[in-house]
Each structure stands twice: as C-alpha cells, then as structure tokens.
Design a protein around this motif. Sequence first.
Motif, short mmCIF file in Angstrom:
data_model
loop_
_atom_site.label_atom_id
_atom_site.label_comp_id
_atom_site.label_asym_id
_atom_site.label_seq_id
_atom_site.Cartn_x
_atom_site.Cartn_y
_atom_site.Cartn_z
N ALA A 254 14.99 25.73 -7.87
CA ALA A 254 15.15 24.47 -7.14
C ALA A 254 14.04 24.26 -6.12
N GLU A 255 13.67 25.32 -5.42
CA GLU A 255 12.60 25.20 -4.42
C GLU A 255 11.25 24.95 -5.06
N ARG A 256 11.01 25.58 -6.20
CA ARG A 256 9.76 25.33 -6.91
C ARG A 256 9.69 23.89 -7.41
N LEU A 257 10.79 23.41 -7.94
CA LEU A 257 10.82 22.02 -8.41
C LEU A 257 10.64 21.05 -7.25
N ARG A 258 11.29 21.33 -6.12
CA ARG A 258 11.16 20.45 -4.95
C ARG A 258 9.72 20.42 -4.46
N ALA A 259 9.08 21.59 -4.42
CA ALA A 259 7.69 21.64 -3.98
C ALA A 259 6.78 20.89 -4.96
N ALA A 260 7.03 21.05 -6.26
CA ALA A 260 6.22 20.35 -7.26
C ALA A 260 6.40 18.84 -7.14
N HIS A 261 7.63 18.41 -6.90
CA HIS A 261 7.91 16.98 -6.76
C HIS A 261 7.17 16.42 -5.55
N ARG A 262 7.14 17.17 -4.44
CA ARG A 262 6.42 16.69 -3.25
C ARG A 262 4.94 16.51 -3.56
N ILE A 263 4.37 17.47 -4.27
CA ILE A 263 2.95 17.39 -4.60
C ILE A 263 2.68 16.19 -5.50
N LEU A 264 3.52 16.00 -6.53
CA LEU A 264 3.28 14.94 -7.51
C LEU A 264 3.52 13.55 -6.93
N THR A 265 4.27 13.45 -5.85
CA THR A 265 4.53 12.14 -5.24
C THR A 265 3.68 11.89 -4.01
N ASP A 266 2.77 12.82 -3.73
CA ASP A 266 1.89 12.67 -2.57
C ASP A 266 0.53 12.20 -3.05
N PRO A 267 0.11 10.98 -2.68
CA PRO A 267 -1.20 10.47 -3.13
C PRO A 267 -2.36 11.36 -2.75
N ARG A 268 -2.19 12.17 -1.71
CA ARG A 268 -3.28 13.05 -1.30
C ARG A 268 -3.58 14.13 -2.33
N TYR A 269 -2.62 14.37 -3.26
CA TYR A 269 -2.83 15.35 -4.31
C TYR A 269 -3.09 14.69 -5.66
N ALA A 270 -3.53 13.43 -5.63
CA ALA A 270 -3.71 12.68 -6.88
C ALA A 270 -4.72 13.34 -7.81
N ALA A 271 -5.69 14.05 -7.27
CA ALA A 271 -6.70 14.69 -8.11
C ALA A 271 -6.20 15.96 -8.77
N LEU A 272 -5.05 16.45 -8.35
CA LEU A 272 -4.50 17.69 -8.90
C LEU A 272 -3.76 17.38 -10.19
#
Length: 315
Positions: A254-272
């Motif tokens: 659950a924590e890994r999924l939550r962290a991944a979701h934060r990254i994928l919804t953060d425009p600052r990580y758009a290049a990732l």
Amino acid sequence: MGVLVAKNLDEWAQVITESFVPLSLGSVSGSFHGSVRSSAMGPAATLTEVRTHGPSIVLRSSRLVRAEPRDDYLFSLHLDGVSAVVQDGRETLLPCGGGALYDTSRPYELRFPTGARQLVLQIPRDQLHARVGRVENVCGRALPPGHPTVRILAAYVRELADTSDGLTGDQRAELGLTTVDLMATALRAVAGEGSGVPTGRAALLASMQAYVRDHLADSRLTPDAIARRHRVSLRYTAEVFAAGGTSPAAFIRAERLRAAHRILTDPRYAALTVAAAAARCGFTDRTTFTRAFVRTYGRTPAEVRRHTTEPLVDG
C-alpha cells in the motif's frame, strides 16, 4: 531549485497558488514584490524558500477549502521579518529561528506586517500522522527557536535549502524522509510527553511503519526484513501489524502504491517514466505493479500519468 518571481499582486497570487495550495490575497502594499524557490524532496516533502518585500495578508478561505480541497500540512520556518499564522481562531506570531505548523484542509491566514523570509515545508498528511498521531493537537502552536529539537530541525532545513541544487533525485528523497522525521520529533517534543506519542506495541508499529516508508525503494524490503531490523520474530511482526488492521506485506504494498501514485500525479516528475516511478518505489515487475495499481486506483499508471500531464484546453 526553480525560482518564481512576482512583480505585482496578480502575479503573486498565481505564484503562491502554484507553489503551495490555492490561496488569495487579503491585502498587499502597492510596492510589494516577492519570490519563491521550490525543491521537491521526493514524495515525503517539498521545501520552498519564500521572500517577500512589503506587507501582505495571504488567505486560504473556507470557500477555497471547499472548492479546492488539499490534504497537506505546511510548516513555516521563520528566518527574517515579522509574520503570524492564524488558524482555528488562534494567532501565532512566528519567532525568528522557530515556526508553526498549519493544516491546508482548514482555513488559515498568514499575516506579514513587513517583508519576510521563510522556509516552508509541505508534507502530506499521512507522513506526519504515522509519526506524530494527532497532529491537530500541535497545529498553530509556535515551535520556539530555543528548543533543542527545533534548533536541530531549523539548522537541517536551512542547510538543505542551501545545498539541494547539488543533490540527486534519490538523495533528495532520502533527505526528505529525514526532514519529516526531524519535524515529527520537534512536534512531539513541543507537544510534551503523553500527547499522542505512542508507547508499547503502538510505538513498535509506528517504528516499523516509518522503517517501511524510509526503505520503499529497496526491492529487498520484506516482512522478514522488518522483523530483523526490529529484532523480533516474523510472527510477532505480523501480530503488531494485525493490531493496526493490516499485514506487513499489505502495508508495504500500500505504501509503495501510494508513493508511486504521488509521483505519477506530480507534474514535477513528468519526465520520469512509469517504469522508473515504479522502480523508485520498489516494484521490480511492471505487470505486478500495474495490476496492483489498477486494483487500488481504478486506472492504469499510464492513464493516471496522462491525466496529470495533459494540458488544459479551454472549451
């Protein structure tokens, strides 16, 4: 750190909204100007330096809270000038070298009778709740600069702001977690003993949860690793997590999924890439990650990423 500069009122309202949460201006002097310099410290925190020249009042009104809900905490470390935080009817004057925590899910007001310089930490709610408990008990209370834990936090945050440009993304993520840990320590210390500080099995669960969040990127993180780190049996580890309504493996996932979701919804990580985001959160198999993500969020990681990065089109 990226720098945004505002030369007038409209620009400042836009800059602070983009940098933190939707905000409005109560009053600003005609000669006002300001700047912000922000750096994402992984999914755990964002650090922003704010400089203002001239008096101002910044508002997060009830209307904005309803229309644009957010679920983060902000901590302002005051470095220069005069400022105060008003939330829940309590006004807290921020001492230089100290600060205060406030909640973006409730209305608040920031008052700057003079120009000021601050370092502001933006921390997701779950990051602090896991470490502090009832964060509401310490919101709006001044963290005095003379307290040893506040001095350590302030020195660390200042140094982080000065050096973050030279850090890699992984280093920022690790140091972001350390920042949240120091923030939690200061909050617990200022609140005093017995005010939401876990003891016994609850303290062990909090320690295990913090260990998981600190090591999400490690693909070797398993329930057995948690047990070894805390020198208890795997069976007892399972019992501790069961008291919290979950299992060690389920909590890690659950924590890994939550962290991944934060990254994928953060425009600052758009290049990732999606694969890189998954790997950063400890997922080694793309198919397993996608299936678990869909079960939790109802959309594939790629769909969530497209929704975040697609430009808005006026209709």
